[in-house]
Design a protein around this motif. Structure first.
Motif, PDB file in Angstrom:
ATOM      1  N   GLN A 183      -4.798 -11.891   2.768  1.00 44.51           N
ATOM      2  CA  GLN A 183      -3.566 -12.377   3.140  1.00 44.51           C
ATOM      3  C   GLN A 183      -2.366 -11.623   2.578  1.00 44.51           C
ATOM      4  OE1 GLN A 183      -2.654 -16.622   2.458  1.00 44.51           O
ATOM      5  NE2 GLN A 183      -0.568 -16.152   3.368  1.00 44.51           N
ATOM      6  N   SER A 184      -1.404 -11.181   3.254  1.00 43.67           N
ATOM      7  CA  SER A 184      -0.240 -10.945   2.330  1.00 43.67           C
ATOM      8  C   SER A 184       1.119 -11.463   3.421  1.00 43.67           C
ATOM      9  CB  SER A 184      -0.101  -9.394   2.581  1.00 43.67           C
ATOM     10  OG  SER A 184       1.058  -8.852   2.330  1.00 43.67           O
ATOM     11  N   GLY A 185       1.569 -12.349   2.746  1.00 41.81           N
ATOM     12  CA  GLY A 185       2.723 -12.803   3.241  1.00 41.81           C
ATOM     13  C   GLY A 185       2.546 -13.766   4.315  1.00 41.81           C
ATOM     14  N   GLU A 186       3.531 -14.508   5.079  1.00 38.56           N
ATOM     15  CA  GLU A 186       3.578 -15.645   5.881  1.00 38.56           C
ATOM     16  C   GLU A 186       2.844 -14.842   7.279  1.00 38.56           C
ATOM     17  OE1 GLU A 186       3.820 -18.678   7.039  1.00 38.56           O
ATOM     18  OE2 GLU A 186       3.803 -18.794   5.134  1.00 38.56           O
ATOM     19  N   PHE A 187       2.354 -16.062   7.922  1.00 36.90           N
ATOM     20  CA  PHE A 187       1.581 -15.577   9.193  1.00 36.90           C
ATOM     21  C   PHE A 187       1.588 -17.084   9.746  1.00 36.90           C
ATOM     22  CE2 PHE A 187      -2.426 -17.607   8.704  1.00 36.90           C
ATOM     23  CZ  PHE A 187      -2.790 -17.551   7.559  1.00 36.90           C
ATOM     24  N   ASP A 224       2.931 -11.272   6.960  1.00 33.55           N
ATOM     25  CA  ASP A 224       3.998 -10.420   7.297  1.00 33.55           C
ATOM     26  C   ASP A 224       4.155  -9.179   6.346  1.00 33.55           C
ATOM     27  OD1 ASP A 224       4.823 -11.232   4.721  1.00 33.55           O
ATOM     28  OD2 ASP A 224       6.479 -12.460   5.585  1.00 33.55           O
ATOM     29  N   LEU A 225       3.089  -9.058   5.476  1.00 33.77           N
ATOM     30  CA  LEU A 225       2.748  -7.915   4.779  1.00 33.77           C
ATOM     31  C   LEU A 225       3.839  -7.612   3.427  1.00 33.77           C
ATOM     32  CD1 LEU A 225       1.874  -5.228   7.536  1.00 33.77           C
ATOM     33  CD2 LEU A 225       0.242  -6.952   6.525  1.00 33.77           C
ATOM     34  N   SER A 226       4.409  -8.748   3.282  1.00 34.21           N
ATOM     35  CA  SER A 226       5.610  -8.735   2.155  1.00 34.21           C
ATOM     36  C   SER A 226       5.011  -8.604   0.814  1.00 34.21           C
ATOM     37  CB  SER A 226       6.459  -9.975   2.646  1.00 34.21           C
ATOM     38  OG  SER A 226       5.668 -11.146   2.194  1.00 34.21           O
ATOM     39  N   ALA A 227       3.948  -8.917   0.687  1.00 34.15           N
ATOM     40  CA  ALA A 227       3.330  -8.768  -0.674  1.00 34.15           C
ATOM     41  C   ALA A 227       2.687  -7.452  -1.010  1.00 34.15           C
ATOM     42  CB  ALA A 227       2.096  -9.902  -1.149  1.00 34.15           C
ATOM     43  N   ILE A 228       3.337  -6.280  -1.120  1.00 37.20           N
ATOM     44  CA  ILE A 228       2.985  -4.970  -0.864  1.00 37.20           C
ATOM     45  C   ILE A 228       1.674  -4.606  -1.762  1.00 37.20           C
ATOM     46  CG2 ILE A 228       3.621  -2.504  -1.295  1.00 37.20           C
ATOM     47  CD1 ILE A 228       5.496  -3.913   0.659  1.00 37.20           C
TER      48      ILE A 228
END
Lengths: 504, 112
Positions: free
Chosen positions: A121-125, B86-90
């Protein structure tokens, strides 16, 4: 019962008894709806918790299956646990053909188990894909019932990828969506043996309006399954624990019978013949209708025979009868009956007589009661013989349960005007000494005497260097009766009552 | 043994393939798309193919194990890898798409 129904249809304004606006949905699972007082809350969520092996998944599957089969309500199964193939294979052992139901668009399985690909997981979803997939499936098959299996596995599956808060969010969103679609949901949740609380992930109580817990207990010879309703928002339910069973045809719950102590379809003026003329005379016409009679006596004294005679008389009078045979195999009873010239098989074939036979190891009083009730209701029986209560006592693990059984049974009989013989083995005899004709009643009989309406004592007595058989009507509620001690003999054709026994 | 520069150029010559599952008008989806493009432009020197799939598009084939939007999937090279969000954690995005190594090599290259 009638009064109750009327009341709930017209709730009073200052209402102590205002019924909620929640409709009920019959699941179709045997005995399950009775446990909930007629069905589970329609359009709501029911949480099913229990440790592994208690049958949560079976319950969920049967919920969907019965919906399709009995109510033409289609279903969707959302699985986080077993693969669809495994589900289909597992339920086929109950004879439920899920693949056919899926093909006919009666059933859909939403598979949430696949996770072959590594995910981070990376960021909001958002969970829109999953939610809308389930929504589409529900619309496609026009489902009225949804099963979700299970909260725990949803957490296990997703919490490696996303944080637990997101899994909670998923379940909340899903339940909200399902509620908005007005489908009735069963959702399973795990429980470890040590968890006292209902809630393990802190959401169980919020995603459901009611909860039922399944438990396993080990008896002496078999596992006993216990089900209890924990809470049911807005609806009444039967409290307490009841037994259930997983049989080759699915789940069966044995709910306790509602005891409405105010109803009694009994009429003391109507007398039922015992099959023995002299005994009828001694009873001033026969057994009052709706009476529960305790027949107490030692082994071989003729209790079973007295019961058989009562049944045979009833059958000849065109009545329907149930014989609960706990002492001996049905074949043996039929043989004895034939020896006396009574053809029970004829009536059995015509469905006017039902035999109930129960294994005596770890006998379940809940199950037995349920079978008796079902049999009585099926043929509308009004003669019942239970042979015997003492074998129930000696084989049950819990004496209090037997007492509870007797109270429930006799109350049920009274609400239907069923007349019943309960045979009871007691080692006590009439006093052997001169002037001591009637020995003391054993404590057990005394304990039972408040439950029964009449007691007939059958005793051996030693006189003139031989054994005689004596009978006494000890108690008969609401009726006069012969108070003498009477001789009797067992001959072909049954019990023959004789002269008054005279003390020397 | 291959020298660093050589290895880096081999990797950058591979045609990378990604699919991004999105939902139209969702902030997270838009953010994911622009972030993914930036990453690809920066580390893959433009040698990539990115397909955007709208989950509400009726004609689209959504694999049954896609649960969330946005989800970025690395189709090629194998093995398939996924990142949801949203892929913001690069750094997590790079790790999840197997691009960590490239980030490292890129850093070394720019140092040289």
């Amino acid at each position: 019962m009638k009064a109750l129904k009327k009341e709930s249809r017209n709730p009073t304004k200052n209402g102590t008894k205002i019924q909620s606006a929640v409709d009920r949905l019959k699941t179709g699972i045997e005995g399950f709806d009775e446990l909930f007082g007629g069905g589970i809350a329609k359009g709501r969520g029911l949480l099913v918790t229990g440790t592994a092996g208690t049958g949560k998944t079976v319950l969920l599957n049967e919920f969907l299956y019965r919906g399709i089969q009995s109510f033409t309500q289609n279903g969707v199964f959302v699985t986080f646990e077993e693969r669809p193939d495994d589900i289909i294979r597992n339920v086929s052992s109950f004879g439920w053909d899920f693949s056919a139901l899926i093909e006919q668009d009666n059933l859909a399985i939403v598979d949430c188990t696949q996770q072959s690909v590594p995910v981070l997981q990376s960021g909001e979803f958002s969970w829109d894909v999953l939610i809308s997939r389930i929504e589409k499936m529900i619309k496609r098959v026009d489902a009225k019932r949804v099963a979700i299996d299970s909260i725990g596995t949803a957490f296990v599956r997703f919490s490696q990828v996303v944080d637990e808060q997101k899994v909670r969010e998923l379940l909340f969103l899903l339940m909200d969506k399902l509620k908005a679609m007005n489908v009735t949901v069963m959702i399973s949740g795990e429980k470890t043996a040590r968890d006292a609380a209902l809630s393990r992930y802190g959401i169980e109580e919020f995603v459901s309006d009611g909860a039922v817990t399944l438990e396993l207990h080990s008896g002496q010879n078999k596992t006993i399954r216990i089900m209890s309703v924990i809470k049911l928002r807005g609806l009444d339910y039967r409290s307490g624990k009841v037994e259930y069973e997983i049989s080759p045809s699915g789940l069966t719950v044995f709910p306790k019978i509602p005891v409405d102590i105010n109803v009694a379809e009994t009429n003391f003026d109507v007398r039922l013949k015992t099959g023995i003329n002299e005994l009828d005379q001694a009873l001033r016409g026969g057994i009052p209708q709706g009476h529960v009679m305790l027949i107490a006596g030692n082994t071989g004294v003729g209790k079973t025979l007295l019961g058989m005679q009562f049944i045979y008389q009833g059958l000849n009078d065109g009545e329907k009868c149930v014989f609960v045979a706990l002492e001996e195999p049905i074949q043996q009873i039929l043989k004895t009956a034939n020896a006396h010239g009574w053809n029970f098989e004829k009536y059995q074939k015509k469905n006017e007589l039902i035999f109930i036979r129960e294994g005596l190891l770890d006998i379940s009083t809940d199950q037995l009661l349920y079978r008796i009730v079902r049999a009585v209701e099926r043929i509308n029986a009004n003669h019942v013989v239970i042979d015997s209560v003492s074998s129930l006592e000696s084989s049950s693990m819990d004496r209090n349960k037997v007492r509870e059984f007797l109270i429930q049974a006799s109350t049920f009989f009274k609400t239907r005007g069923v007349t019943c013989y309960m045979n009871y083995l007691s080692g006590d005899t009439f006093g052997a000494g001169v002037g001591q004709l009637l020995g003391s009643l054993t404590t057990n009989e005394m304990r039972l005497s408040s439950i029964v309406d009449g007691i007939i004592l059958m005793r051996y007595v030693e006189r003139d260097e031989s054994i005689h058989k004596m009978l006494n009507i000890f108690k008969l509620r609401g009726s006069d009766h012969n108070r003498n001690i009477l001789h009797y003999e067992i001959k072909r054709g049954g019990i023959k009552l004789g002269e008054r026994f005279k003390a020397k | 043994m291959m020298d660093k520069k050589n290895k880096s150029s081999i990797i950058s010559r591979i045609k990378w393939e990604f699919v991004l599952y999105i939902m139209e008008d969702s902030v997270a989806s838009m953010k994911a798309e622009s972030t993914l493009r930036q990453i690809c432009d920066r580390y893959l020197s433009g040698q990539y193919k990115l397909t955007i799939v709208d989950i509400d598009d009726e004609s689209a084939q959504i694999p049954p194990d896609i649960y969330a939007v946005p989800t970025a999937v690395r189709i090629f090279p194998r093995p398939e890898m996924r990142v949801i969000g949203d892929l913001s954690a690069i750094s997590k995005t790079l790790k999840g798409l197997g691009l960590e190594e490239l980030q490292l090599l890129n850093k070394i290259n720019s140092d040289i």
